[in-house]
Scaffold this motif. Structure first.
Motif, PDB file in Angstrom:
ATOM      1  N   GLN A 435       0.653  -1.183   0.121  1.00  0.00           N
ATOM      2  CA  GLN A 435       0.028  -0.056   0.051  1.00  0.00           C
ATOM      3  C   GLN A 435       0.748   1.244  -0.119  1.00  0.00           C
ATOM      4  OE1 GLN A 435      -2.799  -0.231   3.272  1.00  0.00           O
ATOM      5  NE2 GLN A 435      -3.521  -2.220   2.616  1.00  0.00           N
ATOM      6  N   GLY A 436       2.151   1.194   0.660  1.00  0.00           N
ATOM      7  CA  GLY A 436       2.813   2.328   0.604  1.00  0.00           C
ATOM      8  C   GLY A 436       3.365   2.609  -0.605  1.00  0.00           C
ATOM      9  N   TRP A 437       3.774   1.492  -1.485  1.00  0.00           N
ATOM     10  CA  TRP A 437       4.511   1.633  -2.695  1.00  0.00           C
ATOM     11  C   TRP A 437       3.404   2.340  -3.707  1.00  0.00           C
ATOM     12  CZ3 TRP A 437       9.322   1.825  -3.203  1.00  0.00           C
ATOM     13  CH2 TRP A 437      10.244   1.126  -2.277  1.00  0.00           C
ATOM     14  N   THR A 438       2.167   1.652  -3.554  1.00  0.00           N
ATOM     15  CA  THR A 438       1.159   2.346  -4.445  1.00  0.00           C
ATOM     16  C   THR A 438       0.953   3.805  -4.082  1.00  0.00           C
ATOM     17  OG1 THR A 438      -0.057   0.039  -4.119  1.00  0.00           O
ATOM     18  CG2 THR A 438      -1.375   2.169  -4.877  1.00  0.00           C
ATOM     19  N   VAL A 439       1.035   4.137  -3.023  1.00  0.00           N
ATOM     20  CA  VAL A 439       0.914   5.736  -2.734  1.00  0.00           C
ATOM     21  C   VAL A 439       2.204   6.429  -3.303  1.00  0.00           C
ATOM     22  CG1 VAL A 439       0.787   7.494  -0.782  1.00  0.00           C
ATOM     23  CG2 VAL A 439      -0.574   5.258  -0.569  1.00  0.00           C
ATOM     24  N   TRP A 440       3.239   5.707  -3.216  1.00  0.00           N
ATOM     25  CA  TRP A 440       4.380   6.399  -3.668  1.00  0.00           C
ATOM     26  C   TRP A 440       4.529   6.469  -5.249  1.00  0.00           C
ATOM     27  CZ3 TRP A 440       8.707   3.790  -6.330  1.00  0.00           C
ATOM     28  CH2 TRP A 440       9.633   4.615  -6.614  1.00  0.00           C
ATOM     29  N   GLN A 442       1.646   6.846  -6.751  1.00  0.00           N
ATOM     30  CA  GLN A 442       0.461   7.920  -7.314  1.00  0.00           C
ATOM     31  C   GLN A 442       1.306   9.193  -7.051  1.00  0.00           C
ATOM     32  OE1 GLN A 442      -2.604   7.091  -4.458  1.00  0.00           O
ATOM     33  NE2 GLN A 442      -2.859   5.260  -5.354  1.00  0.00           N
ATOM     34  N   ASN A 443       2.211   9.552  -6.229  1.00  0.00           N
ATOM     35  CA  ASN A 443       2.743  10.618  -6.040  1.00  0.00           C
ATOM     36  C   ASN A 443       3.944  10.959  -6.923  1.00  0.00           C
ATOM     37  OD1 ASN A 443       0.954  11.289  -3.809  1.00  0.00           O
ATOM     38  ND2 ASN A 443       2.345  10.444  -2.334  1.00  0.00           N
ATOM     39  N   ASN A 444       3.948  10.222  -7.944  1.00  0.00           N
ATOM     40  CA  ASN A 444       5.018  10.563  -9.136  1.00  0.00           C
ATOM     41  C   ASN A 444       6.333  10.161  -8.859  1.00  0.00           C
ATOM     42  OD1 ASN A 444       5.615  11.165 -11.672  1.00  0.00           O
ATOM     43  ND2 ASN A 444       6.084  13.205 -11.223  1.00  0.00           N
ATOM     44  N   CYS A 445       6.484   9.120  -7.817  1.00  0.00           N
ATOM     45  CA  CYS A 445       7.575   8.461  -7.561  1.00  0.00           C
ATOM     46  C   CYS A 445       8.722   9.519  -7.032  1.00  0.00           C
ATOM     47  CB  CYS A 445       8.144   7.708  -8.574  1.00  0.00           C
ATOM     48  SG  CYS A 445       7.012   6.603  -9.451  1.00  0.00           S
ATOM     49  N   LYS A 446       8.403   9.950  -6.026  1.00  0.00           N
ATOM     50  CA  LYS A 446       9.548  11.157  -5.610  1.00  0.00           C
ATOM     51  C   LYS A 446      10.718  10.626  -5.177  1.00  0.00           C
ATOM     52  CE  LYS A 446       6.207  14.633  -4.151  1.00  0.00           C
ATOM     53  NZ  LYS A 446       5.388  15.439  -3.089  1.00  0.00           N
ATOM     54  N   ASP A 447      11.875  11.316  -5.243  1.00  0.00           N
ATOM     55  CA  ASP A 447      12.877  10.621  -4.854  1.00  0.00           C
ATOM     56  C   ASP A 447      13.065  10.395  -3.529  1.00  0.00           C
ATOM     57  OD1 ASP A 447      15.603   9.619  -4.809  1.00  0.00           O
ATOM     58  OD2 ASP A 447      16.437  11.348  -5.539  1.00  0.00           O
ATOM     59  N   PHE A 448      13.546   9.336  -2.799  1.00  0.00           N
ATOM     60  CA  PHE A 448      13.775   8.887  -1.544  1.00  0.00           C
ATOM     61  C   PHE A 448      14.925   9.692  -0.868  1.00  0.00           C
ATOM     62  CE2 PHE A 448      11.298   5.349  -2.819  1.00  0.00           C
ATOM     63  CZ  PHE A 448      10.160   5.251  -1.672  1.00  0.00           C
ATOM     64  N   GLU A 449      15.959  10.126  -1.588  1.00  0.00           N
ATOM     65  CA  GLU A 449      16.937  10.454  -0.977  1.00  0.00           C
ATOM     66  C   GLU A 449      16.614  12.104  -0.718  1.00  0.00           C
ATOM     67  OE1 GLU A 449      20.235  10.204  -4.002  1.00  0.00           O
ATOM     68  OE2 GLU A 449      20.225   7.978  -3.734  1.00  0.00           O
ATOM     69  N   ARG A 450      17.453  12.483   0.367  1.00  0.00           N
ATOM     70  CA  ARG A 450      17.131  13.891   0.666  1.00  0.00           C
ATOM     71  C   ARG A 450      18.435  14.624   1.045  1.00  0.00           C
ATOM     72  NH1 ARG A 450      12.801  12.706  -0.842  1.00  0.00           N
ATOM     73  NH2 ARG A 450      11.003  12.513   0.144  1.00  0.00           N
ATOM     74  N   ALA A 451      18.471  15.782   1.005  1.00  0.00           N
ATOM     75  CA  ALA A 451      19.572  16.660   1.135  1.00  0.00           C
ATOM     76  C   ALA A 451      20.267  16.330   2.588  1.00  0.00           C
ATOM     77  CB  ALA A 451      19.546  18.233   0.887  1.00  0.00           C
ATOM     78  N   ALA A 452      21.389  16.329   2.679  1.00  0.00           N
ATOM     79  CA  ALA A 452      21.855  16.096   4.183  1.00  0.00           C
ATOM     80  C   ALA A 452      21.594  17.459   4.918  1.00  0.00           C
ATOM     81  CB  ALA A 452      23.559  16.102   4.064  1.00  0.00           C
ATOM     82  N   ALA A 453      21.260  17.293   6.277  1.00  0.00           N
ATOM     83  CA  ALA A 453      20.898  18.228   7.196  1.00  0.00           C
ATOM     84  C   ALA A 453      22.222  18.936   7.400  1.00  0.00           C
ATOM     85  CB  ALA A 453      20.324  17.768   8.536  1.00  0.00           C
ATOM     86  N   PRO A 454      22.121  20.311   7.411  1.00  0.00           N
ATOM     87  CA  PRO A 454      23.394  21.136   8.021  1.00  0.00           C
ATOM     88  C   PRO A 454      23.859  20.625   9.303  1.00  0.00           C
ATOM     89  CG  PRO A 454      21.508  22.359   8.136  1.00  0.00           C
ATOM     90  CD  PRO A 454      21.100  21.219   7.408  1.00  0.00           C
ATOM     91  N   ALA A 455      25.182  20.759   9.243  1.00  0.00           N
ATOM     92  CA  ALA A 455      26.015  20.470  10.566  1.00  0.00           C
ATOM     93  C   ALA A 455      25.636  21.345  11.919  1.00  0.00           C
ATOM     94  CB  ALA A 455      27.366  20.308  10.391  1.00  0.00           C
ATOM     95  N   PRO A 456      25.060  21.085  12.724  1.00  0.00           N
ATOM     96  CA  PRO A 456      25.046  21.653  13.952  1.00  0.00           C
ATOM     97  C   PRO A 456      25.994  22.608  14.404  1.00  0.00           C
ATOM     98  CG  PRO A 456      25.204  19.544  14.772  1.00  0.00           C
ATOM     99  CD  PRO A 456      25.205  19.661  13.192  1.00  0.00           C
ATOM    100  N   ALA A 457      25.739  23.786  14.840  1.00  0.00           N
ATOM    101  CA  ALA A 457      26.918  24.816  15.125  1.00  0.00           C
ATOM    102  C   ALA A 457      27.662  24.235  16.523  1.00  0.00           C
ATOM    103  CB  ALA A 457      26.295  26.353  15.619  1.00  0.00           C
TER     104      ALA A 457
END
Length: 652
Positions: A435-440, A442-457
């Motif tokens: 069911q999760g893959w079906t929803v994915w 339906q949402n035009n197969c968005k990329d799973f990879e995300r930009a790395a979060a900035p390093a904390p100060a």
């Protein structure tokens, strides 16, 4: 001339391919003769052949040799032609031109075709053919990968060699080729290689999948798909069935049961005989059940088409109810030989069962057959639970019936041996994830990879707690970042008094002894009542301070030093230093006030006492006893006017 210059590399490359295949190419040679007016063409062609032969000889030495391919290639290819100059690691010192890279690729392909041809003539698997001490083709693949990584040829040459090798190999040889590819998967997925060869690799795998059988080569097909899934990212759109297409070529053919009377009687006799032989507890099979069971495959083949027509769901629901009733009535015995035998179920995943009517009786007793059918039902019902948007509006489904029949299917999976409960739980979990893959999708197969979060100060360190230095103690002259720590605060301070021992010997400041008033001033400060220092925290109770104070006092005044054995330090030090103790003036004034008050009270008592004694009655009782006096110094007892007894000191 310009056209010939552009076509030359392509023509010479195909000439080498034809030579490797052993084809006659006299017509080909005539077709690539230089045009009129280009007399230097022949000399250039011969120079190319000489360079190609030199490179090919060096490559043959590496393929047919022993030892590590990388080490051998770095030394053997160096200087094969003047343009190839390699360093110790095997990388070109000067980047090669495209013509030189094409020359090396051409030599590699010629060696590849010669090895495949020799292995075919010797009737030996390609990956096991030995033209030297070791199998030649694995060394050729290692060599191709090495020179692709180092830039001696184009970075995508290794994928080109793999494509040509797979096209020339049999299915059994392709399994060994893919074993090599799986072992070098990490090196093949490096960015500079993968960017140039990912389309070639995709084309190679798709062509191989078309050659493989879906029923006999299921293991190799699975390995190819797993390789593609590991090399390509999860969001690669070329591997997704976005259109929701179904495999409609997988048809199910049924036996023609519309036989003449004699044939129908013969079929019925056969089924009855099988029922008798199978013993009690076997599923009952007749013509109606046979048609009902196999007709459900039409719904599994194309769900949106069959379930969107009027009456499609009713037909599927009625047929599945009949089959499940049969399964529940004739359950499998977990202790039977068929249920206890697990003969590598992984190899049976691609099995296509026969649809002959006489075989259905035995197939229903096979736990693997039942599990395959129930799994098909679970997948179809999962599709009905969460259909894609394109088919959601067209499906005509009864939600209540679907929920009830889905529970029955999972229940039958859990009672089908072996390990039915575990298998049913795994299927339920996979359908939930689907069911999760079906929803994915339906949402035009968005990329799973995300930009790395900035390093904390960086967090500022907490300020270090500094200990207040003792009076008179020399402080370290070494900077904090260069101080030596010995594990003890006092040793640390002493060690870091100076930068080195030589300077410490000449440091007069470090040898200075504090003066007695300066060192004993904390004792005077502690005596001040306004400071309100508790007794426990006074300097006189510090053992180290007391020891140093005693040493200084002993040098200055032995009399004061001897008094410290019996008197308190606060009583001795003010006199030693010649200062007045803090709060002494106030204490003296208070003592004088107290003494004056006491003297005034005594004078008043002397004046009033004789009068009181003279006026006292002679006796204190009705019997006339007189007042008694004791000897000198004893108190005089008398009575006041109120009748109370008073004692008066005789001295007063």
């Amino acid at each position: 001339r310009r056209r010939w210059k552009r076509c030359k590399p392509f023509c010479l490359r195909w000439r080498g391919i034809l030579e490797g295949l052993g084809l006659q190419h006299s017509t080909w040679e005539r077709s690539i003769q230089p045009p009129k007016g280009v007399s230097e063409r022949r000399s250039m062609t011969s120079a190319f052949e000489r360079q190609r032969a030199a490179v090919e000889d060096r490559l043959n030495l590496i393929v047919n040799g022993t030892g590590a391919v990388a080490t051998t290639a770095a030394s053997a290819l160096n200087g094969a032609i003047p343009e190839i100059a390699l360093n110790v690691d095997g990388a070109p010192e000067v980047p090669l031109s495209n013509d030189d890279k094409s020359l090396v690729e051409h030599a590699l392909c010629r060696i590849l075709y010669h090895l495949v041809d020799a292995a075919g003539e010797a009737r030996i698997p390609c990956m096991k053919f030995n033209s030297g001490a070791e199998p030649a083709l694995p060394r050729l693949l290692d060599l191709s990968l090495f020179i692709s990584e180092q830039g001696i040829c184009d970075h995508g040459v290794i994928f080109t060699v793999l494509e040509q090798l797979v096209e020339a190999c049999t299915i059994s040889d392709c399994e060994q080729v893919f074993t090599w590819v799986e072992g070098e998967r990490t090196r093949l997925s490096v960015d500079n290689l993968w960017r140039r060869g990912k389309l070639v690799m995709l084309r190679t795998c798709n062509e191989l999948l078309r050659r493989l059988s879906k029923t006999h080569d299921t293991v190799l097909r699975g390995r190819v798909l797993l390789l593609l899934s590991s090399l390509y990212p999860l969001s690669e759109r070329s591997a997704l069935n976005l259109a929701g297409s179904y495999n409609r070529s997988n048809t199910t053919e049924l036996d023609d049961l519309s036989l003449p009377p004699s044939g129908a009687e013969q079929l019925g006799t056969t089924i009855d005989a099988m029922d008798t032989d199978s013993g009690s507890g076997a599923a009952m099979v007749d013509t109606v059940f046979y048609r009902t069971f196999w007709s459900l495959q039409l719904f599994f083949q194309q769900p949106p088409t069959t379930l969107s027509i009027v009456g499609g769901w009713d037909a599927f629901y009625a047929g599945l109810q009949v089959v499940l009733d049969n399964f529940e009535m004739h359950r499998l015995d977990p202790q039977s030989a068929a249920c206890r035998t697990t003969t590598r179920e992984a190899e049976a995943l691609g099995t296509k069962y026969l649809t002959a009517a006489p075989l259905l009786q035995l197939q229903l007793r096979d736990p693997s057959f039942r599990r395959h059918f129930l799994l098909q039902c679970a997948i179809l019902l999962g599709f009905c639970t969460n259909p894609p948007p394109s088919a959601a509006g067209a499906l005509v489904i009864n939600k209540e019936e679907m929920a009830a029949i889905q529970k029955r299917v999972i229940s039958q999976l859990s009672v089908t041996p072996p390990h039915g409960a575990d298998f049913a739980a795994a299927v339920s979990h996979l359908l939930l994830r689907e069911q999760g893959w079906t929803v994915w999708k339906q949402n035009n197969c968005k990329d799973f990879e995300r930009a790395a979060a900035p390093a904390p100060a960086p967090v500022a360190p907490a300020p270090a707690m500094r200990r207040r230095p003792r009076p008179g103690a020399a402080q370290p002259a070494v900077p904090p970042e260069k101080r030596v720590k010995l594990g003890n605060l006092e040793l640390d301070r002493l060690w870091n008094l100076s930068m080195d021992n030589t300077s410490a010997l000449g440091d007069k400041k470090g040898k200075t002894t504090p003066s007695l008033p300066d060192f004993l001033q904390p004792v005077i400060d502690d005596m001040d009542p306004t400071a309100e220092i508790e007794e426990y925290y006074k300097s006189k109770n510090d053992k180290v301070f007391t020891w140093k104070a005693l040493r200084l006092i002993a040098k200055e005044n032995l009399g004061a030093f001897s008094r410290l054995g019996t008197e308190d330090m606060e009583a001795v030090i003010p006199g030693l230093l010649g200062v007045e103790a803090p709060g002494k003036a106030a204490a003296d004034a208070k003592a004088a006030t107290t003494a004056a008050t006491t003297a005034a009270a005594a004078a008043t008592a002397e004046k009033t006492l004789p009068t009181a004694v003279e006026s006292a009655p002679a006796s204190t009782s009705a019997g006339g006893d007189k007042a008694k006096t004791s000897g000198e110094g004893a108190p005089i007892v008398g009575a006041t006017e109120e009748g109370k007894t008073v004692e008066v000191d005789n001295a007063k």
